[in-house]
Motif scaffolding. Structure first.
Motif, PDB file in Angstrom:
ATOM      1  N   LEU A 142      36.117  -4.509  46.224  1.00 36.37           N
ATOM      2  CA  LEU A 142      36.151  -3.729  44.987  1.00 36.37           C
ATOM      3  C   LEU A 142      36.472  -2.281  45.295  1.00 36.37           C
ATOM      4  N   THR A 143      37.267  -1.668  44.430  1.00 34.48           N
ATOM      5  CA  THR A 143      37.599  -0.256  44.568  1.00 34.48           C
ATOM      6  C   THR A 143      36.967   0.499  43.421  1.00 34.48           C
ATOM      7  N   ILE A 144      36.125   1.479  43.733  1.00 31.94           N
ATOM      8  CA  ILE A 144      35.461   2.320  42.754  1.00 31.94           C
ATOM      9  C   ILE A 144      36.384   3.502  42.485  1.00 31.94           C
ATOM     10  N   ILE A 145      36.567   3.845  41.205  1.00 33.70           N
ATOM     11  CA  ILE A 145      37.502   4.900  40.832  1.00 33.70           C
ATOM     12  C   ILE A 145      36.770   5.985  40.047  1.00 33.70           C
ATOM     13  N   ILE A 146      36.929   7.237  40.512  1.00 36.67           N
ATOM     14  CA  ILE A 146      36.319   8.380  39.838  1.00 36.67           C
ATOM     15  C   ILE A 146      37.394   9.416  39.531  1.00 36.67           C
ATOM     16  N   ARG A 147      37.097  10.306  38.577  1.00 33.47           N
ATOM     17  CA  ARG A 147      37.997  11.411  38.229  1.00 33.47           C
ATOM     18  C   ARG A 147      37.197  12.697  38.149  1.00 33.47           C
ATOM     19  N   GLY A 148      37.844  13.801  38.427  1.00 32.22           N
ATOM     20  CA  GLY A 148      37.223  15.112  38.323  1.00 32.22           C
ATOM     21  C   GLY A 148      38.092  16.157  38.993  1.00 32.22           C
ATOM     22  N   SER A 149      37.541  17.344  39.163  1.00 38.53           N
ATOM     23  CA  SER A 149      38.292  18.390  39.863  1.00 38.53           C
ATOM     24  C   SER A 149      38.464  17.973  41.323  1.00 38.53           C
ATOM     25  N   VAL A 150      39.438  18.558  41.998  1.00 39.13           N
ATOM     26  CA  VAL A 150      39.733  18.186  43.382  1.00 39.13           C
ATOM     27  C   VAL A 150      38.498  18.359  44.271  1.00 39.13           C
ATOM     28  N   GLY A 151      37.829  19.500  44.173  1.00 35.83           N
ATOM     29  CA  GLY A 151      36.652  19.759  45.009  1.00 35.83           C
ATOM     30  C   GLY A 151      35.517  18.791  44.728  1.00 35.83           C
ATOM     31  N   ASP A 152      35.273  18.512  43.444  1.00 33.32           N
ATOM     32  CA  ASP A 152      34.196  17.580  43.089  1.00 33.32           C
ATOM     33  C   ASP A 152      34.510  16.163  43.541  1.00 33.32           C
ATOM     34  N   VAL A 153      35.751  15.746  43.377  1.00 33.22           N
ATOM     35  CA  VAL A 153      36.140  14.401  43.815  1.00 33.22           C
ATOM     36  C   VAL A 153      36.001  14.281  45.322  1.00 33.22           C
TER      37      VAL A 153
END
Length: 108
Positions: A42-53
Motif C-alpha cells: 500500500l502507498t500512503i499519499i499526503i499533501r502539503g507544503s514542501v517542508g511539511d511533506v
C-alpha cells in the motif's frame, strides 16, 4: 495546486494506518488517500507544503522501520518513499488519489 505530494509504500494495512497517522501528526499535511499497489503493498499519499511533506515523510519512514516483523519469513514492512515538490497538472489530473476531495476540506 503548488502543493507537494509525499508517498510512503509499506507492506500491510496495519503498518499503513500507523504510518498515515504518524505522518499527519508530524507536520501540517493532509492524508488524501492510499493506493493498493499489489497484494499487501500500500502507498500512503499526503499533501502539503514542501517542508511539511518532507518532515511527514521522514517521520512515516521512521515509523514504518520501527514496526516489528513477527515472523522470520516476513519481509521488512517499509518498501519505499518519495516526495514530489510540485507535481505537474497532468500528473494530478490522472492520479485521483492525489487530489483533495470535498470530504478532506476540513483537514486542509
Amino acid at each position: 495546486m503548488g502543493m507537494a505530494v509525499g508517498l510512503v509504500e509499506v507492506l500491510g494495512h496495519p503498518p499503513a494506518l500507523s504510518v498515515a497517522d504518524t505522518m499527519v501528526k508530524a507536520a501540517k499535511v493532509t492524508f488524501v488517500g492510499y493506493e493498493k499497489v499489489s497484494g499487501a503493498r500500500l502507498t500512503i499519499i499526503i499533501r502539503g507544503s514542501v517542508g511539511d511533506v518532507k518532515r511527514a515523510v521522514e517521520a512515516g519512514v521512521e515509523a514504518a522501520k520501527k514496526i516489528e516483523v513477527l515472523s522470520s519469513k516476513d519481509k521488512a514492512l517499509f518498501l519505499s518513499a518519495t516526495i514530489i515538490p510540485r507535481p505537474h497538472e497532468n500528473v494530478e489530473a490522472i492520479t485521483k488519489t492525489m487530489r483533495f476531495s470535498s470530504a478532506l476540506e476540513q483537514f486542509r
